[in-house]
Design an enzyme around this catalytic site. Structure first.
Site, PDB file in Angstrom:
ATOM      1  CB  CYS A 109      -0.941   0.000   1.194  1.00 26.92           C
ATOM      2  SG  CYS A 109      -2.015  -1.434   1.228  1.00 26.92           S
ATOM      3  CG  HIS A 250      -3.326   3.288   1.883  1.00 24.88           C
ATOM      4  ND1 HIS A 250      -3.807   2.899   0.642  1.00 24.88           N
ATOM      5  CD2 HIS A 250      -3.377   2.189   2.679  1.00 24.88           C
ATOM      6  CE1 HIS A 250      -4.126   1.621   0.711  1.00 24.88           C
ATOM      7  NE2 HIS A 250      -3.884   1.173   1.925  1.00 24.88           N
ATOM      8  CG  ASN A 280      -6.659  -1.218   1.055  1.00 21.67           C
ATOM      9  OD1 ASN A 280      -5.941  -0.752   0.168  1.00 21.67           O
ATOM     10  ND2 ASN A 280      -6.162  -1.702   2.185  1.00 21.67           N
TER      11      ASN A 280
HETATM   12  N1  COA Z   1     -18.451  -8.583   9.128  1.00 24.55           N
HETATM   13  C1  COA Z   1     -18.903  -8.739  10.371  1.00 24.55           C
HETATM   14  N2  COA Z   1     -18.105  -8.992  11.428  1.00 24.55           N
HETATM   15  C2  COA Z   1     -16.787  -9.078  11.190  1.00 24.55           C
HETATM   16  C3  COA Z   1     -16.251  -8.935   9.897  1.00 24.55           C
HETATM   17  C4  COA Z   1     -17.133  -8.672   8.848  1.00 24.55           C
HETATM   18  N3  COA Z   1     -16.730  -8.509   7.578  1.00 24.55           N
HETATM   19  N4  COA Z   1     -14.911  -9.071   9.978  1.00 24.55           N
HETATM   20  C5  COA Z   1     -14.616  -9.302  11.258  1.00 24.55           C
HETATM   21  N5  COA Z   1     -15.744  -9.315  11.990  1.00 24.55           N
HETATM   22  C6  COA Z   1     -15.894  -9.532  13.427  1.00 24.55           C
HETATM   23  C7  COA Z   1     -14.737 -10.272  14.023  1.00 24.55           C
HETATM   24  O1  COA Z   1     -14.902 -11.660  13.880  1.00 24.55           O
HETATM   25  C8  COA Z   1     -14.820  -9.841  15.472  1.00 24.55           C
HETATM   26  O2  COA Z   1     -15.786 -10.605  16.110  1.00 24.55           O
HETATM   27  P1  COA Z   1     -15.579 -11.107  17.650  1.00 24.55           P
HETATM   28  O3  COA Z   1     -15.481  -9.823  18.453  1.00 24.55           O
HETATM   29  O4  COA Z   1     -16.784 -11.908  17.884  1.00 24.55           O
HETATM   30  O5  COA Z   1     -14.285 -11.870  17.626  1.00 24.55           O
HETATM   31  C9  COA Z   1     -15.319  -8.402  15.389  1.00 24.55           C
HETATM   32  O6  COA Z   1     -15.900  -8.273  14.085  1.00 24.55           O
HETATM   33  C10 COA Z   1     -14.245  -7.367  15.555  1.00 24.55           C
HETATM   34  O7  COA Z   1     -13.130  -7.752  14.753  1.00 24.55           O
HETATM   35  P2  COA Z   1     -11.835  -6.883  14.654  1.00 24.55           P
HETATM   36  O8  COA Z   1     -10.896  -7.527  13.716  1.00 24.55           O
HETATM   37  O9  COA Z   1     -11.357  -6.519  16.021  1.00 24.55           O
HETATM   38  O10 COA Z   1     -12.471  -5.579  13.998  1.00 24.55           O
HETATM   39  P3  COA Z   1     -11.811  -4.207  13.743  1.00 24.55           P
HETATM   40  O11 COA Z   1     -12.619  -3.166  14.381  1.00 24.55           O
HETATM   41  O12 COA Z   1     -10.329  -4.231  14.017  1.00 24.55           O
HETATM   42  O13 COA Z   1     -12.026  -4.051  12.188  1.00 24.55           O
HETATM   43  C11 COA Z   1     -10.707  -4.261  10.200  1.00 24.55           C
HETATM   44  C12 COA Z   1     -11.436  -4.982  11.305  1.00 24.55           C
HETATM   45  C13 COA Z   1     -10.043  -5.285   9.305  1.00 24.55           C
HETATM   46  C14 COA Z   1     -11.702  -3.449   9.425  1.00 24.55           C
HETATM   47  C15 COA Z   1      -9.650  -3.331  10.834  1.00 24.55           C
HETATM   48  O14 COA Z   1      -8.905  -4.043  11.782  1.00 24.55           O
HETATM   49  C16 COA Z   1      -8.709  -2.748   9.832  1.00 24.55           C
HETATM   50  O15 COA Z   1      -9.082  -1.926   9.026  1.00 24.55           O
HETATM   51  N6  COA Z   1      -7.440  -3.128   9.920  1.00 24.55           N
HETATM   52  C17 COA Z   1      -6.396  -2.556   9.116  1.00 24.55           C
HETATM   53  C18 COA Z   1      -6.581  -2.986   7.701  1.00 24.55           C
HETATM   54  C19 COA Z   1      -5.518  -2.407   6.863  1.00 24.55           C
HETATM   55  O16 COA Z   1      -5.195  -1.274   7.006  1.00 24.55           O
HETATM   56  N7  COA Z   1      -5.041  -3.250   5.972  1.00 24.55           N
HETATM   57  C20 COA Z   1      -4.169  -2.933   4.965  1.00 24.55           C
HETATM   58  C21 COA Z   1      -3.044  -2.114   5.360  1.00 24.55           C
HETATM   59  S1  COA Z   1      -2.824  -1.116   4.073  1.00 24.55           S
END
Ligand code: COA
Length: 323
Positions: A109, A250, A280
């Site tokens: 990214c 980004h 993304n």
């Molecule tokens: N729909 C519904 N629930 C979902 C889900 C989806 N698509 N994906 C994950 N969950 C659930 C998880 O299972 C978890 O459930 P639990 O609490 O029962 O275990 C809950 O939602 C929270 O998950 P978590 O991973 O802590 O959520 P988050 O708030 O961190 O959001 C992302 C997840 C991926 C959106 C976030 O972590 C993120 O954006 N991370 C960085 C991504 C990134 O920048 N990537 C590329 C770098 S360039």
């Protein structure tokens, strides 16, 4: 300086409600946790180099230049057409840019900022005059549509900028700042396809050819690193958030974008966000945003623009432009 910008995205759309039918997720969860609503998905038969070549052609048109003006093409991508040759070579061929050097940069990214920094150095050294810097990805082809934690996040597209020597008016690439930490690579990676895990029945069965991500961990590092990279480059140039006409971060998560903007005290009206339309798109996200910002009249000649990114590697960085 950046003489022209352009973007190319596939027509096919994947909405949050489409994703509700594929995995156990909801439109509400995706919107509130990520800010995303729609992504563009490349049709079968359309390659990363096709999107990249279209974006370069539009950037050339925007610059009032032609393919024969290009001395080099640099493509930032982690989803190139093939392991080799470089996707930049396919772009060179598709455009007919006969006198251009061509190579790829893999910094996920952060790839566009890495490539921009390299282009700036090559131009400053006098080796080249006009370089097409492209971010292009077809992430849908390495996304596991059975994994709800990743499949809602990624989309396809390309953006390009034509980089040229400064014209003496003060416009140009003022500074770039690049960092990395490879010790954290297992938080975000695609293990298969390289020499460590060449394709085999095992790598296919274990889905090594898909993106693997520990989202929560990546989120924490991204917030810290993007905030630090934005703050550091401003300080190093004796500037503050008040001087920035537009922050183009980004587009990985709207909450990461908000935290980054807050750290450098840039209000939402001076932050460019189009994550709702594209998801993304990795290396393509910043050049797509640059091109869209210009189209929408949000970028004018002489504006101070701050770019900042974070991605797999980990890699991160920032760039300051006088547009
Ligand atoms: N729909 C519904 N629930 C979902 C889900 C989806 N698509 N994906 C994950 N969950 C659930 C998880 O299972 C978890 O459930 P639990 O609490 O029962 O275990 C809950 O939602 C929270 O998950 P978590 O991973 O802590 O959520 P988050 O708030 O961190 O959001 C992302 C997840 C991926 C959106 C976030 O972590 C993120 O954006 N991370 C960085 C991504 C990134 O920048 N990537 C590329 C770098 S360039």
């Amino acid at each position: 300086m950046i003489r022209g910008v352009g973007l190319a995205v596939p027509e096919k759309l994947l909405t949050n409600s489409d994703l509700e039918k594929i995995v156990d997720t909801t439109d509400e969860w995706i919107k509130t946790r990520t800010g995303m609503e729609v992504r563009h998905i490349a049709e079968e038969g359309r390659d990363t180099s096709d999107l990249a070549a279209e974006a370069v052609q539009r950037a050339l048109d925007d610059a009032g230049m032609t393919v024969s003006d290009l001395d080099a093409i640099i493509v930032a991508t982690v989803t190139g057409d093939m392991q080799f040759p470089s996707t930049a070579c396919f772009v060179q061929d598709k455009l007919g840019a006969k006198q251009a050097a061509a190579f790829d940069i893999a910094a996920a990214c952060s790839g566009f900022i890495y490539a921009l920094s390299i282009a700036n150095g090559l131009i400053a050294s006098g080796q080249f005059r006009h370089i097409a810097v492209v971010g292009a990805e077809i992430l849908s082809r390495i996304t596991d549509y059975e994994d709800r934690a990743t499949c809602v996040l990624f989309g396809d597209g390309a953006g390009a900028a034509i980089v040229a020597p400064a014209d003496g008016s003060g416009r140009g690439i003022l500074d770039t700042y690049l960092r990395s930490d490879g010790s954290l690579h297992e938080l975000l990676y695609m293990p298969g396809g390289g020499t460590k895990y060449p394709a085999s029945h095992k790598t296919v069965d274990e889905k090594y050819h898909y993106i693997k991500m520990e989202g929560r961990e990546v989120f924490k590092y991204a917030v810290t690193a993007m905030g630090e990279a934005a703050e550091y480059i401003l300080e190093r140039n004796g500037l503050s958030g008040d001087d920035v006409a537009l922050l183009i971060p980004h587009q990985a998560n709207s909450r990461i974008i908000e935290a980054t903007a807050k750290r450098v005290k840039i209000p939402p009206e001076r932050v460019f966000v189009n994550i709702q339309k594209y998801g993304n798109t990795s290396a393509a996200s910043i050049p797509i945003a640059l091109a869209e910002a210009k189209q929408e009249g949000r970028l004018r000649p002489g504006d101070l623009v701050l770019l900042v990114a974070f991605g797999a590697g980990f890699t991160w960085g920032s760039a300051l432009l006088r547009f």
